[in-house]
Design a protein around this motif. Structure first.
Motif, mmCIF file in Angstrom:
data_model
loop_
_atom_site.group_PDB
_atom_site.id
_atom_site.type_symbol
_atom_site.label_atom_id
_atom_site.label_comp_id
_atom_site.label_asym_id
_atom_site.label_seq_id
_atom_site.Cartn_x
_atom_site.Cartn_y
_atom_site.Cartn_z
ATOM 1 N N VAL A 43 40.724 50.916 39.013
ATOM 2 C CA VAL A 43 39.635 49.984 39.302
ATOM 3 C C VAL A 43 39.987 48.536 38.975
ATOM 4 C CG1 VAL A 43 38.387 50.312 37.114
ATOM 5 C CG2 VAL A 43 37.128 49.617 39.167
ATOM 6 N N GLY A 44 40.705 48.282 37.886
ATOM 7 C CA GLY A 44 41.087 46.909 37.541
ATOM 8 C C GLY A 44 41.950 46.271 38.615
ATOM 9 N N LYS A 45 42.951 47.000 39.068
ATOM 10 C CA LYS A 45 43.840 46.518 40.130
ATOM 11 C C LYS A 45 43.059 46.367 41.435
ATOM 12 C CE LYS A 45 46.447 49.582 42.204
ATOM 13 N NZ LYS A 45 45.895 49.574 43.547
ATOM 14 N N ASP A 46 42.195 47.326 41.734
ATOM 15 C CA ASP A 46 41.422 47.290 42.980
ATOM 16 C C ASP A 46 40.485 46.086 43.024
ATOM 17 O OD1 ASP A 46 42.688 49.683 43.593
ATOM 18 O OD2 ASP A 46 40.980 50.927 42.978
ATOM 19 N N VAL A 47 39.849 45.787 41.896
ATOM 20 C CA VAL A 47 38.943 44.633 41.811
ATOM 21 C C VAL A 47 39.721 43.346 42.048
ATOM 22 C CG1 VAL A 47 37.678 43.270 40.095
ATOM 23 C CG2 VAL A 47 37.081 45.655 40.448
ATOM 24 N N LYS A 48 40.882 43.230 41.438
ATOM 25 C CA LYS A 48 41.706 42.034 41.641
ATOM 26 C C LYS A 48 42.088 41.882 43.119
ATOM 27 C CE LYS A 48 44.019 41.029 37.337
ATOM 28 N NZ LYS A 48 43.614 39.668 37.480
ATOM 29 N N GLU A 49 42.471 42.988 43.723
ATOM 30 C CA GLU A 49 42.878 42.962 45.130
ATOM 31 C C GLU A 49 41.752 42.452 46.037
ATOM 32 O OE1 GLU A 49 43.862 46.304 48.490
ATOM 33 O OE2 GLU A 49 44.748 46.610 46.490
ATOM 34 N N VAL A 50 40.536 42.890 45.773
ATOM 35 C CA VAL A 50 39.409 42.515 46.628
ATOM 36 C C VAL A 50 38.826 41.159 46.267
ATOM 37 C CG1 VAL A 50 37.044 43.147 47.305
ATOM 38 C CG2 VAL A 50 38.798 44.916 47.103
ATOM 39 N N TYR A 51 38.660 40.863 44.976
ATOM 40 C CA TYR A 51 37.853 39.708 44.573
ATOM 41 C C TYR A 51 38.620 38.493 44.075
ATOM 42 C CZ TYR A 51 34.185 43.051 45.243
ATOM 43 O OH TYR A 51 33.355 43.988 45.816
ATOM 44 N N ASP A 52 39.910 38.602 43.830
ATOM 45 C CA ASP A 52 40.642 37.427 43.353
ATOM 46 C C ASP A 52 40.665 36.292 44.384
ATOM 47 O OD1 ASP A 52 41.072 38.292 40.809
ATOM 48 O OD2 ASP A 52 43.258 38.432 40.965
ATOM 49 N N GLN A 53 40.459 36.607 45.626
ATOM 50 C CA GLN A 53 40.414 35.553 46.648
ATOM 51 C C GLN A 53 39.225 34.602 46.439
ATOM 52 O OE1 GLN A 53 39.358 36.976 50.654
ATOM 53 N NE2 GLN A 53 38.639 38.881 49.697
ATOM 54 N N TYR A 54 38.244 35.012 45.633
ATOM 55 C CA TYR A 54 37.058 34.201 45.387
ATOM 56 C C TYR A 54 37.123 33.422 44.076
ATOM 57 C CZ TYR A 54 35.298 37.235 49.047
ATOM 58 O OH TYR A 54 35.139 37.926 50.213
ATOM 59 N N ALA A 55 38.295 33.425 43.422
ATOM 60 C CA ALA A 55 38.441 32.743 42.129
ATOM 61 C C ALA A 55 37.970 31.299 42.240
ATOM 62 C CB ALA A 55 39.896 32.802 41.682
ATOM 63 N N PRO A 56 37.255 30.815 41.256
ATOM 64 C CA PRO A 56 36.888 31.394 39.969
ATOM 65 C C PRO A 56 35.512 32.077 39.974
ATOM 66 C CG PRO A 56 36.320 29.076 39.930
ATOM 67 C CD PRO A 56 36.889 29.382 41.309
ATOM 68 N N PHE A 57 35.106 32.606 41.105
ATOM 69 C CA PHE A 57 33.772 33.195 41.221
ATOM 70 C C PHE A 57 33.811 34.690 41.557
ATOM 71 C CE2 PHE A 57 33.518 28.711 42.556
ATOM 72 C CZ PHE A 57 32.736 28.240 41.515
ATOM 73 N N LEU A 87 30.619 36.753 40.808
ATOM 74 C CA LEU A 87 29.511 36.391 41.706
ATOM 75 C C LEU A 87 29.709 37.018 43.082
ATOM 76 C CD1 LEU A 87 28.856 32.611 40.924
ATOM 77 C CD2 LEU A 87 27.502 34.591 40.229
ATOM 78 N N ALA A 88 30.940 36.982 43.578
ATOM 79 C CA ALA A 88 31.224 37.595 44.879
ATOM 80 C C ALA A 88 30.951 39.092 44.824
ATOM 81 C CB ALA A 88 32.679 37.329 45.274
ATOM 82 N N TYR A 89 31.366 39.738 43.742
ATOM 83 C CA TYR A 89 31.113 41.176 43.580
ATOM 84 C C TYR A 89 29.611 41.473 43.562
ATOM 85 C CZ TYR A 89 30.337 45.543 41.087
ATOM 86 O OH TYR A 89 29.868 46.770 40.704
#
Length: 194
Positions: free
Chosen positions: A136-150, A153-155
């Motif tokens: 899950v940690g890796k999966d979250v980064k894969e999906v949501y890191d494109q929205y950094a630093p938010f 919020l995107a999730y």
């Protein structure tokens, strides 16, 4: 847990208010302050807190006491880089990655997505990922890191959109049905969109 603390808060104010003729407006279930929690002396309220929060009650009270004694500077938490705040929070017993990510969001840092079974279910459903506790940690980064630093919020925006597509506007959903919305309450009862 948040609901239990909010429901307890008006009672904490009553205990803290020595002047019964006070013109101070009565509270309507706000999240209690650290002062309100540390002043918790009424044994019935303490029992209610423990009954509703279980083992977490001790950690919450201990954290509130640290704030009230000045051992934890709230202003520092709001102004320091989020990585420092996260490390500091993680040093507190009872504060794991999920709690710390939520605390970060509450003080304006949205870099960490709180991960739990709800996150795993969401990733599986919304992103067709084979997410699990190990990934899950890796999966979250894969999906949501494109929205950094938010990222968080995107999730949350995406998660709430998914809930509303199934259950209708959450703002009009009766709060007695909130428990049916999350993935932890499967199988879900029949709820119709409003």
């Amino acid at each position: 847990m948040a609901r239990a603390l909010c429901k307890l808060q008006p009672e904490l104010i009553k205990d803290d208010d020595n002047d019964s003729n006070s013109s101070k407006p009565k509270s309507v279930e706000n999240f209690p302050t650290s002062r309100e929690l540390t002043n918790l002396m009424n044994k019935d309220l303490m029992r209610e807190l423990r009954n509703n929060l279980g083992y977490r009650a001790h950690y919450i009270l201990k954290f509130a006491r640290k704030i009230e004694r000045g051992e934890l500077n709230i202003q520092f938490l709001e102004e320091a880089p989020w990585e420092q705040v996260y490390k500091l929070l993680m040093k507190n017993k009872g504060f794991g990655p999920f709690v710390c990510a939520n605390v970060l969001a509450c003080i304006g840092f949205y870099h960490k997505v709180p991960t739990d079974t709800e996150t795993i279910s969401h990733l599986q459903e919304a992103h067709s990922m084979k997410s699990n506790r190990k990934t899950v940690g890796k999966d979250v980064k894969e999906v949501y890191d494109q929205y950094a630093p938010f990222q968080s919020l995107a999730y949350w925006f995406e998660l709430l959109g998914g809930y509303e597509s199934k259950f209708g506007k959450l703002s009009v959903l009766d709060n007695s049905k909130y428990d049916f919305v999350t993935a932890t309450r499967k199988p879900r009862p029949l709820l119709r969109k409003q």
